[in-house]
Design a protein around this motif. Structure first.
Motif, PDB file in Angstrom:
ATOM      1  N   TRP A   1      -2.729   9.924  -9.107  1.00 17.60           N
ATOM      2  CA  TRP A   1      -2.592   8.652  -8.739  1.00 17.60           C
ATOM      3  C   TRP A   1      -3.405   7.756  -9.701  1.00 17.60           C
ATOM      4  CZ3 TRP A   1      -6.136   6.185  -4.766  1.00 17.60           C
ATOM      5  CH2 TRP A   1      -5.892   4.859  -4.938  1.00 17.60           C
ATOM      6  N   HIS A   2      -2.707   6.851 -10.350  1.00 11.92           N
ATOM      7  CA  HIS A   2      -3.250   5.791 -11.264  1.00 11.92           C
ATOM      8  C   HIS A   2      -3.446   4.478 -10.639  1.00 11.92           C
ATOM      9  CE1 HIS A   2      -3.182   2.773 -14.714  1.00 11.92           C
ATOM     10  NE2 HIS A   2      -4.411   3.606 -14.573  1.00 11.92           N
TER      11      HIS A   2
ATOM     12  N   THR B   1      -6.230  -0.512  -2.626  1.00 16.47           N
ATOM     13  CA  THR B   1      -5.683  -0.800  -1.301  1.00 16.47           C
ATOM     14  C   THR B   1      -5.744  -2.366  -0.873  1.00 16.47           C
ATOM     15  OG1 THR B   1      -6.376   1.233  -0.315  1.00 16.47           O
ATOM     16  CG2 THR B   1      -5.788  -0.379   1.426  1.00 16.47           C
ATOM     17  N   PRO B   2      -4.845  -3.189  -0.779  1.00 15.91           N
ATOM     18  CA  PRO B   2      -5.228  -4.477  -0.643  1.00 15.91           C
ATOM     19  C   PRO B   2      -5.992  -5.025   0.712  1.00 15.91           C
ATOM     20  CG  PRO B   2      -2.772  -4.124  -0.189  1.00 15.91           C
ATOM     21  CD  PRO B   2      -3.515  -2.995  -0.506  1.00 15.91           C
TER      22      PRO B   2
ATOM     23  N   PRO C   1      -3.780   3.132  -0.332  1.00 20.81           N
ATOM     24  CA  PRO C   1      -2.844   2.106  -0.065  1.00 20.81           C
ATOM     25  C   PRO C   1      -1.817   2.581   0.588  1.00 20.81           C
ATOM     26  CG  PRO C   1      -2.905   2.763  -2.500  1.00 20.81           C
ATOM     27  CD  PRO C   1      -3.958   3.422  -1.817  1.00 20.81           C
ATOM     28  N   GLU C   2      -1.044   2.029   1.251  1.00 19.39           N
ATOM     29  CA  GLU C   2       0.351   2.384   2.109  1.00 19.39           C
ATOM     30  C   GLU C   2       1.487   2.819   1.177  1.00 19.39           C
ATOM     31  OE1 GLU C   2       1.430  -0.546   5.134  1.00 19.39           O
ATOM     32  OE2 GLU C   2      -0.583  -0.690   5.940  1.00 19.39           O
ATOM     33  N   ALA C   3       1.474   2.205   0.235  1.00 17.99           N
ATOM     34  CA  ALA C   3       2.559   2.607  -0.954  1.00 17.99           C
ATOM     35  C   ALA C   3       2.480   4.074  -1.369  1.00 17.99           C
ATOM     36  CB  ALA C   3       2.586   1.586  -2.059  1.00 17.99           C
ATOM     37  N   LEU C   4       1.037   4.322  -1.476  1.00 18.68           N
ATOM     38  CA  LEU C   4       1.064   5.863  -2.167  1.00 18.68           C
ATOM     39  C   LEU C   4       1.244   6.918  -0.938  1.00 18.68           C
ATOM     40  CD1 LEU C   4      -0.081   7.725  -4.333  1.00 18.68           C
ATOM     41  CD2 LEU C   4      -2.595   7.216  -2.970  1.00 18.68           C
TER      42      LEU C   4
ATOM     43  N   VAL D   1       5.506  10.813   1.884  1.00 15.89           N
ATOM     44  CA  VAL D   1       6.007  10.899   3.166  1.00 15.89           C
ATOM     45  C   VAL D   1       7.725  10.855   3.077  1.00 15.89           C
ATOM     46  CG1 VAL D   1       6.598   9.975   5.494  1.00 15.89           C
ATOM     47  CG2 VAL D   1       4.166   9.879   4.714  1.00 15.89           C
ATOM     48  N   CYS D   2       7.928  10.008   2.472  1.00 14.23           N
ATOM     49  CA  CYS D   2       9.554   9.899   2.167  1.00 14.23           C
ATOM     50  C   CYS D   2      10.131  11.081   1.282  1.00 14.23           C
ATOM     51  CB  CYS D   2       9.908   8.512   1.506  1.00 14.23           C
ATOM     52  SG  CYS D   2       9.690   6.917   2.302  1.00 14.23           S
ATOM     53  N   LEU D   3       9.499  11.481   0.530  1.00 18.02           N
ATOM     54  CA  LEU D   3       9.835  12.635  -0.289  1.00 18.02           C
ATOM     55  C   LEU D   3       9.839  14.143   0.432  1.00 18.02           C
ATOM     56  CD1 LEU D   3       8.085  12.276  -3.952  1.00 18.02           C
ATOM     57  CD2 LEU D   3      10.453  12.464  -3.424  1.00 18.02           C
TER      58      LEU D   3
END
Length: 201
Positions: free
Chosen positions: A95-96, A144-145, A159-162, A167-169
């Motif tokens: 994770w970058h 994380t914002p 962060p939620e995007a990470l 989860v989606c994959l």
């Protein structure tokens, strides 16, 4: 009964980072290098990770997935422990963080990456919703914002995007995710939003 274990356990780097000639402890009170929650000696931490992986093997489905965020320094230890319990090592990714804290930039390279390790249980393949597109082992997001830090003060909140990426994959609607090191609860929030069952500890 669990389809995916997605978790971010302590990296056990507190004492290591505290003893280095850096200014990390000055950043904030709850920084892992300035507190005691991440200060286990290596053998005790290894014992805890062994217990976690043993219990994980008891409750995960055959073919289920395991994602563990971990310091790159500790990856070999985690792989050795996981393989004891029939977790099949798939890959190590990175994770970058696009906007890392520029600490110690006058001393050495800025820490802008964290590792993650992907396993499947007993089977060499598992659920992977790639949708016909190549998925790299390199994920890039910002830190994380503040809009995602409304409650608590977890020092290493992801962060939620990470989390949503994994989860989606690795799950479908109605599956069950476990996070045994729940922290700020980000994985649970994403699971609920996507119609996936969740257990957090």
């Amino acid at each position: 009964s669990v389809d995916l274990i997605l978790t971010d356990p302590p990296y056990n780097l507190g004492k290591f980072m505290h003893d280095r000639a850096t200014n990390m402890g000055k950043l904030r009170e709850n920084h892992f290098s300035a507190t005691n929650w991440d200060h286990l000696n290596h053998s005790k931490w290894t014992e805890k990770m062994d217990q976690f992986l043993n219990e994980s093997s008891r409750i995960i489905k055959t073919g289920g997935s395991l994602i563990i965020f971990m310091s790159l320094m500790k990856i070999e230890t985690i792989i050795q422990l996981a393989e004891k319990y029939k977790f099949y090592y798939k890959t190590t990714g990175v994770w970058h963080k696009k906007n890392p804290i520029p600490r110690n930039m006058k001393l050495h390279f800025v820490n802008s990456t964290e590792g993650w390790i992907y396993f499947t249980f007993k089977n060499k393949t598992g659920k992977f919703n790639y949708e016909g597109k190549m998925v790299h082992d390199f994920i890039e997001t910002g830190l994380t914002p503040s809009t995602e830090k409304k409650f608590g003060g977890h020092p290493t909140q992801k962060p939620e995007a990470l989390i949503k990426h994994f989860v989606c994959l690795l799950t479908d609607t109605g599956d069950l995710i476990l996070d045994p090191f729940m922290g700020s609860g980000t994985t649970g929030k994403i699971a609920v939003e996507l119609g996936i069952k969740f257990v957090g500890i």
